[in-house]
Motif scaffolding. Structure first.
Motif, mmCIF file in Angstrom:
data_model
loop_
_atom_site.group_PDB
_atom_site.id
_atom_site.type_symbol
_atom_site.label_atom_id
_atom_site.label_comp_id
_atom_site.label_asym_id
_atom_site.label_seq_id
_atom_site.Cartn_x
_atom_site.Cartn_y
_atom_site.Cartn_z
ATOM 1 N N HIS A 1 -15.239 -6.962 14.870
ATOM 2 C CA HIS A 1 -14.312 -5.958 15.399
ATOM 3 C C HIS A 1 -13.452 -5.350 14.285
ATOM 4 N N ALA A 2 -13.519 -4.017 14.158
ATOM 5 C CA ALA A 2 -12.661 -3.269 13.221
ATOM 6 C C ALA A 2 -12.577 -3.970 11.867
ATOM 7 N N VAL A 3 -13.726 -4.452 11.380
ATOM 8 C CA VAL A 3 -13.729 -5.268 10.161
ATOM 9 C C VAL A 3 -13.219 -4.483 8.964
ATOM 10 N N ILE A 4 -13.354 -3.172 9.001
ATOM 11 C CA ILE A 4 -12.908 -2.362 7.876
ATOM 12 C C ILE A 4 -11.391 -2.482 7.672
ATOM 13 N N VAL A 5 -10.632 -2.652 8.759
ATOM 14 C CA VAL A 5 -9.180 -2.843 8.633
ATOM 15 C C VAL A 5 -8.896 -4.169 7.936
ATOM 16 N N SER A 6 -9.613 -5.215 8.339
ATOM 17 C CA SER A 6 -9.432 -6.527 7.715
ATOM 18 C C SER A 6 -9.815 -6.500 6.246
ATOM 19 N N ASP A 7 -10.883 -5.786 5.924
ATOM 20 C CA ASP A 7 -11.310 -5.694 4.525
ATOM 21 C C ASP A 7 -10.197 -5.154 3.644
ATOM 22 N N TYR A 8 -9.569 -4.087 4.101
ATOM 23 C CA TYR A 8 -8.494 -3.502 3.301
ATOM 24 C C TYR A 8 -7.251 -4.385 3.292
ATOM 25 N N ARG B 1 -9.181 9.570 0.411
ATOM 26 C CA ARG B 1 -9.052 9.897 -1.014
ATOM 27 C C ARG B 1 -10.048 10.981 -1.438
ATOM 28 N N GLU B 2 -11.285 10.853 -1.012
ATOM 29 C CA GLU B 2 -12.295 11.841 -1.377
ATOM 30 C C GLU B 2 -11.960 13.208 -0.802
ATOM 31 N N ALA B 3 -11.499 13.236 0.449
ATOM 32 C CA ALA B 3 -11.139 14.514 1.069
ATOM 33 C C ALA B 3 -9.975 15.166 0.338
ATOM 34 N N LYS B 4 -9.003 14.361 -0.092
ATOM 35 C CA LYS B 4 -7.849 14.906 -0.797
ATOM 36 C C LYS B 4 -8.250 15.468 -2.162
ATOM 37 N N GLN B 5 -9.288 14.895 -2.763
ATOM 38 C CA GLN B 5 -9.750 15.385 -4.059
ATOM 39 C C GLN B 5 -10.555 16.672 -3.925
ATOM 40 N N GLU B 6 -11.309 16.801 -2.850
ATOM 41 C CA GLU B 6 -12.218 17.940 -2.703
ATOM 42 C C GLU B 6 -11.609 19.128 -1.969
ATOM 43 N N MET C 1 -6.590 3.962 5.564
ATOM 44 C CA MET C 1 -6.596 5.399 5.790
ATOM 45 C C MET C 1 -6.382 6.178 4.492
ATOM 46 N N THR C 2 -5.500 5.698 3.616
ATOM 47 C CA THR C 2 -5.299 6.418 2.346
ATOM 48 C C THR C 2 -6.570 6.373 1.497
ATOM 49 N N SER C 3 -7.283 5.249 1.549
ATOM 50 C CA SER C 3 -8.528 5.137 0.795
ATOM 51 C C SER C 3 -9.622 6.019 1.399
ATOM 52 N N LEU C 4 -9.759 6.006 2.727
ATOM 53 C CA LEU C 4 -10.789 6.808 3.380
ATOM 54 C C LEU C 4 -10.571 8.300 3.158
ATOM 55 N N PHE D 1 -7.213 -7.622 3.202
ATOM 56 C CA PHE D 1 -7.421 -8.750 2.301
ATOM 57 C C PHE D 1 -7.981 -8.338 0.937
ATOM 58 N N GLY D 2 -8.035 -7.043 0.687
ATOM 59 C CA GLY D 2 -8.443 -6.569 -0.626
ATOM 60 C C GLY D 2 -9.923 -6.644 -0.902
ATOM 61 N N ALA D 3 -10.733 -6.714 0.152
ATOM 62 C CA ALA D 3 -12.191 -6.742 -0.047
ATOM 63 C C ALA D 3 -12.685 -5.375 -0.489
ATOM 64 N N ALA D 4 -13.782 -5.385 -1.234
ATOM 65 C CA ALA D 4 -14.345 -4.119 -1.708
ATOM 66 C C ALA D 4 -14.863 -3.298 -0.533
ATOM 67 N N PRO D 5 -14.582 -1.992 -0.492
ATOM 68 C CA PRO D 5 -15.092 -1.138 0.590
ATOM 69 C C PRO D 5 -16.619 -1.194 0.653
ATOM 70 N N GLY D 6 -17.152 -1.228 1.872
ATOM 71 C CA GLY D 6 -18.595 -1.306 2.061
ATOM 72 C C GLY D 6 -19.204 0.016 2.463
ATOM 73 N N ASP D 7 -20.411 -0.060 2.995
ATOM 74 C CA ASP D 7 -21.140 1.141 3.402
ATOM 75 C C ASP D 7 -20.413 1.916 4.494
ATOM 76 N N LEU D 8 -19.774 1.187 5.428
ATOM 77 C CA LEU D 8 -19.083 1.870 6.522
ATOM 78 C C LEU D 8 -17.966 2.749 5.989
ATOM 79 N N ALA D 9 -17.210 2.242 5.027
ATOM 80 C CA ALA D 9 -16.124 3.032 4.440
ATOM 81 C C ALA D 9 -16.662 4.300 3.810
ATOM 82 N N ALA D 10 -17.800 4.198 3.108
ATOM 83 C CA ALA D 10 -18.396 5.374 2.463
ATOM 84 C C ALA D 10 -18.844 6.397 3.502
ATOM 85 N N LYS D 11 -19.420 5.920 4.607
ATOM 86 C CA LYS D 11 -19.882 6.827 5.659
ATOM 87 C C LYS D 11 -18.705 7.540 6.330
#
Length: 343
Positions: free
Chosen positions: A313-320, A73-78, A68-71, A322-332
């Motif tokens: 299922h909710a792979v974006i939570v697992s990515d963060y 980040r862009e909003a907090k900057q803009e 959530m802090t990563s998702l 385990f430190g995986a690089a954010p993918g297209d879903l995170a950017a969207k």
């Protein structure tokens, strides 16, 4: 976990116990955790309330907060002043069963309104898995206030709509009969036997399924093979989302999905729903999203967006986690959050 994560990442955490003032309630008090910054008083800033997943059984994890802090980040900057992030911490099953967690989340929203003056138009509710179920249950309570639940501080059609709902792989039905359960049973990181264990821990012998034979305190010790073939509990409307995203006690006609979600635009401006092509929840999530879209076709300006990607299922939570690089879903999702929180 929350405080340890904050120390490790040099992020201030401000925790508050939310005292439930509902007459006759014996629910434990939930907690909220402001991540990075806490308002000192009434605020007109956008607030993102994050409700974590985990099958109602598992707590906030190492994946939830960095996600959530990563998702955001862009909003907090803009956006100036930047949006605030607060995470809900509810009682876990079996020590709190249906609908304890929903009542606690409603109490948290009431507290945010009463203590900090958070207006509905400045509140975005986000959640993954069962947290997404709780988000949709809050939407249901706005549209169809149930007398068995606490009232929200906002009234659909009178208050302004919520800024938005972000639902990541939401658990929209406690039935396990959808075709995607069979199709993805051997692929998903959350297989059907675990889903059934989580469900029974949450609803067995509760007000939703009082006659269930499963002992919620012993579900975890029940053998896996039994849960690979166990039938769904006999709960009216289970397939249609009763218990997961809407309360029991309504007629079959009232709970038809398109009718149920009518007037959603009066309750939420924007809704983003995600699902993985290879997750067991997929068919139920897609069906709920399509019904929301149909219900909102004539309800402009409500916008419902569905993203189905090649994941689990909710792979974006697992990515963060385990430190995986954010993918297209995170950017969207990040881009969507900027659009919604800017409005």
């Amino acid at each position: 976990m929350v405080r340890n994560w904050g120390k490790k990442n040099r992020t201030p955490i401000y925790s508050e116990e939310v005292v439930i003032a509902e007459p006759g309630s014996d629910d434990p008090n939930p907690w909220i955790h402001w991540i990075g910054e806490c308002p000192r008083g009434p605020t007109t800033r956008k607030v993102v309330l994050y409700i974590h997943g985990g099958g109602f059984v598992l707590p906030l994890s190492e994946g939830h907060l960095p996600m959530m802090t990563s998702l955001l980040r862009e909003a907090k900057q803009e956006i100036k002043p930047p949006p605030l992030l607060v995470a809900a911490e509810y009682t876990l099953a079996p020590y709190g069963q249906y609908p304890t967690q929903l009542r606690q989340c409603i109490s948290i929203i009431r507290y945010l309104h009463q203590r900090y003056g958070v207006d509905s138009s400045n509140l975005l509710i986000a959640g993954d898995s069962c947290g997404g179920a709780l988000g949709l249950s809050i939407l249901s309570q706005l549209l169809h206030p149930s007398p068995t639940l606490p009232l929200l501080p906002y009234t659909s059609g009178v208050s302004k709509p919520l800024a938005g709902l972000l639902l990541i792989s939401p658990w929209t039905s406690f039935s396990t009969s959808a075709g995607s359960y069979n199709e993805n049973a051997g692929k998903d990181t959350l297989p059907p036997d675990i889903i059934r264990r989580f469900r029974d821990t949450y609803i067995s012998r509760s007000s939703l399924a009082p006659g269930s034979e499963a002992d919620p305190l012993k579900v975890s010790s029940t053998t896996g093979p039994w849960y690979r073939s166990t039938p769904d509990p006999l709960v009216t409307g289970l397939k249609e989302g009763v218990g997961a995203i809407r309360p029991p006690g309504y007629s079959q006609q009232e709970t038809q999905q398109e009718r149920w979600w009518a007037n959603t635009s009066a309750a939420a401006r924007r809704i983003l729903i995600t699902a993985g092509q290879h997750e067991c929840f997929r068919d139920d999530v897609v069906e709920t999203a399509e019904q929301l879209k149909k219900a909102c076709q004539h309800d402009s300006p409500a916008e419902v967006k569905l993203i189905v990607d090649e994941s689990f299922h909710a792979v974006i939570v697992s990515d963060y986690a385990f430190g995986a690089a954010p993918g297209d879903l995170a950017a969207k999702i990040s881009g969507w959050l900027v659009e919604v929180l800017k409005a």
